[in-house]
Write a protein that holds these residues in place. Sequence first.
Motif, mmCIF file in Angstrom:
data_model
loop_
_atom_site.group_PDB
_atom_site.id
_atom_site.type_symbol
_atom_site.label_atom_id
_atom_site.label_comp_id
_atom_site.label_asym_id
_atom_site.label_seq_id
_atom_site.Cartn_x
_atom_site.Cartn_y
_atom_site.Cartn_z
ATOM 1 N N PHE A 112 1.132 16.091 1.320
ATOM 2 C CA PHE A 112 0.301 14.915 1.608
ATOM 3 C C PHE A 112 0.350 14.579 3.089
ATOM 4 C CE2 PHE A 112 2.238 14.732 -2.558
ATOM 5 C CZ PHE A 112 1.141 14.583 -3.405
ATOM 6 N N LYS A 113 -0.752 14.044 3.558
ATOM 7 C CA LYS A 113 -0.822 13.593 4.945
ATOM 8 C C LYS A 113 -1.717 12.356 4.991
ATOM 9 C CE LYS A 113 0.731 15.023 8.989
ATOM 10 N NZ LYS A 113 2.154 15.293 9.218
ATOM 11 N N GLY A 114 -1.137 11.232 5.389
ATOM 12 C CA GLY A 114 -1.932 10.018 5.531
ATOM 13 C C GLY A 114 -3.021 10.211 6.570
ATOM 14 N N GLN A 115 -4.157 9.585 6.358
ATOM 15 C CA GLN A 115 -5.265 9.729 7.297
ATOM 16 C C GLN A 115 -6.055 8.435 7.376
ATOM 17 O OE1 GLN A 115 -7.255 12.937 4.906
ATOM 18 N NE2 GLN A 115 -9.058 11.621 5.038
ATOM 19 N N GLU A 138 -10.968 -6.742 -0.354
ATOM 20 C CA GLU A 138 -10.586 -5.421 -0.888
ATOM 21 C C GLU A 138 -10.435 -4.424 0.249
ATOM 22 O OE1 GLU A 138 -11.900 -1.973 -4.105
ATOM 23 O OE2 GLU A 138 -12.813 -3.951 -4.184
ATOM 24 N N TYR A 139 -9.214 -3.961 0.454
ATOM 25 C CA TYR A 139 -8.943 -3.004 1.505
ATOM 26 C C TYR A 139 -8.467 -1.700 0.878
ATOM 27 C CZ TYR A 139 -4.286 -5.002 0.757
ATOM 28 O OH TYR A 139 -3.122 -5.469 0.187
ATOM 29 N N ASP A 140 -8.290 -0.683 1.716
ATOM 30 C CA ASP A 140 -7.984 0.623 1.144
ATOM 31 C C ASP A 140 -7.062 1.429 2.045
ATOM 32 O OD1 ASP A 140 -9.603 1.296 3.225
ATOM 33 O OD2 ASP A 140 -10.944 2.583 2.081
ATOM 34 N N VAL A 141 -6.609 2.554 1.509
ATOM 35 C CA VAL A 141 -5.826 3.524 2.271
ATOM 36 C C VAL A 141 -6.312 4.907 1.874
ATOM 37 C CG1 VAL A 141 -3.987 3.547 0.524
ATOM 38 C CG2 VAL A 141 -3.498 4.342 2.839
ATOM 39 N N ASP A 142 -6.411 5.796 2.857
ATOM 40 C CA ASP A 142 -6.789 7.186 2.600
ATOM 41 C C ASP A 142 -5.547 8.054 2.696
ATOM 42 O OD1 ASP A 142 -9.550 6.583 2.411
ATOM 43 O OD2 ASP A 142 -9.696 6.559 4.590
ATOM 44 N N ASP A 143 -5.321 8.871 1.676
ATOM 45 C CA ASP A 143 -4.154 9.750 1.665
ATOM 46 C C ASP A 143 -4.613 11.164 1.342
ATOM 47 O OD1 ASP A 143 -1.428 10.136 2.047
ATOM 48 O OD2 ASP A 143 -0.993 10.015 -0.096
ATOM 49 N N LEU A 154 0.820 -1.198 0.000
ATOM 50 C CA LEU A 154 0.000 0.000 0.000
ATOM 51 C C LEU A 154 0.861 1.258 0.000
ATOM 52 C CD1 LEU A 154 -2.893 -0.915 2.461
ATOM 53 C CD2 LEU A 154 -3.141 -0.247 0.083
ATOM 54 N N ARG A 155 1.915 1.268 0.803
ATOM 55 C CA ARG A 155 2.791 2.447 0.849
ATOM 56 C C ARG A 155 3.452 2.685 -0.509
ATOM 57 N NH1 ARG A 155 4.403 0.117 5.904
ATOM 58 N NH2 ARG A 155 3.465 1.248 7.666
ATOM 59 N N LYS A 156 3.859 1.624 -1.156
ATOM 60 C CA LYS A 156 4.480 1.754 -2.475
ATOM 61 C C LYS A 156 3.504 2.376 -3.470
ATOM 62 C CE LYS A 156 6.826 -0.959 -6.052
ATOM 63 N NZ LYS A 156 7.288 -2.329 -6.443
ATOM 64 N N SER A 157 2.264 1.897 -3.464
ATOM 65 C CA SER A 157 1.261 2.454 -4.369
ATOM 66 C C SER A 157 0.946 3.899 -4.016
ATOM 67 C CB SER A 157 -0.018 1.613 -4.296
ATOM 68 O OG SER A 157 0.226 0.284 -4.720
ATOM 69 N N ARG A 158 0.819 4.178 -2.738
ATOM 70 C CA ARG A 158 0.536 5.544 -2.286
ATOM 71 C C ARG A 158 1.638 6.497 -2.719
ATOM 72 N NH1 ARG A 158 1.619 6.680 3.830
ATOM 73 N NH2 ARG A 158 3.708 6.559 2.899
ATOM 74 N N ASN A 159 2.882 6.080 -2.565
ATOM 75 C CA ASN A 159 4.008 6.956 -2.923
ATOM 76 C C ASN A 159 4.086 7.193 -4.422
ATOM 77 O OD1 ASN A 159 4.670 7.134 -0.231
ATOM 78 N ND2 ASN A 159 6.267 5.560 -0.325
ATOM 79 N N ALA A 160 3.718 6.197 -5.220
ATOM 80 C CA ALA A 160 3.705 6.379 -6.675
ATOM 81 C C ALA A 160 2.641 7.403 -7.074
ATOM 82 C CB ALA A 160 3.445 5.044 -7.368
ATOM 83 N N ILE A 161 1.497 7.344 -6.415
ATOM 84 C CA ILE A 161 0.428 8.314 -6.673
ATOM 85 C C ILE A 161 0.873 9.713 -6.259
ATOM 86 C CG2 ILE A 161 -1.865 9.042 -5.901
ATOM 87 C CD1 ILE A 161 -2.588 6.039 -5.764
ATOM 88 N N ARG A 162 1.534 9.819 -5.130
ATOM 89 C CA ARG A 162 2.033 11.122 -4.685
ATOM 90 C C ARG A 162 2.995 11.706 -5.718
ATOM 91 N NH1 ARG A 162 3.428 10.655 1.828
ATOM 92 N NH2 ARG A 162 1.251 10.491 2.568
#
Length: 337
Positions: free
Chosen positions: A52-55, A70-75, A26-34
């Motif tokens: 950006f701030k993770g939430q 299916e899980y998720d992350v909010d950024d 998830l962190r890898k995907s989040r960082n690519a989006i950032r």
Amino acid sequence: MANLHEVFIEFDNDIIKLSSTRKSELRKSRNAIRADIDRFFEENRPDHTVHFKGQGSFVMNTTILPISGEYDVDDGVYIFGKTENRPSTQTAHNWIYDAVKDRTGQETIDKNTCVRVKYAKQYHVDLPIYYKIEHSENEIAFDTSDIPLLAHKSKGWILSDPYAFKLWFDQQAANSPQIKRLVRYIKAWADKRQTDNEKLIFPSGLVFTILICNNYSPNERDDVSLLETLKIIQARIDDRKKPLASYACFRPTVDKNENLLEKFSATTTKNNFLDSLDSFIVSGNQAVEMKSKKDACAKWQKHFGDRFPCSNIVEDPEEIAKSFVYPDQIKTDNKSA
């Protein structure tokens, strides 16, 4: 009394809590989006900076792996700029959507409160968009007195401060790691109930997090702590049973006047939720009073589903035999759940 603390710990650590591998993914995907969004702003938005701030549950470590998988992350995407350069909420959404729409090859969805980037490996990243006033050049000020504005496509710019909520939750759980486990347990329960019946509408994870923190009953055993916390919650919100109860849950941060249970107050929705909570408590009461761990586990498993790990339980015949030397008194309340 059947002590299932270790079974609950196994359920949490091995089944519902995100593994380090999943978190890393998830962190890898989040960082690519950032990186995509950074690039878009550098090339297209000279009057704004973006940070950006993770939430949400991911940064609070209360995310669960749902039954669906299916899980998720909010950024949180924070656009910094001057007051006069604040765009419309739709324009802000357009900027973020255009920045990330080609990231995965999956559908990117522009929702009312966020832009959702879907991944093929059964997870997605939600990107709520905020606007903050730039107080000085190169300043990243998430905790200044001006509250961020969330870009809500239908309501406009509205006050919202998930970072402040995260700080509040960190304070609640600082010396009580059990609180995070209880939040994950209640989310797993809600997930099971709604998986069994798609028509059920339960409160959000935010509501459950607040209710657990505000009504937490610590105990060295997670099964007992969960049960006693649920009882306090019921006493506070089930106004059908308790004359002094109020069906309400207020944010500890902005907007403190918003009753988060109001959107779940339609008669059928409210009754389904409170009836399910009552059944959960009845089963929990029966479970902690039982002599056999396997029988007690079956009571909890009814509400958590087959994922709840009863198969590894090993009974101690001598302990069970001792508990039946004196027969239990017959209870007048034979309700079963």
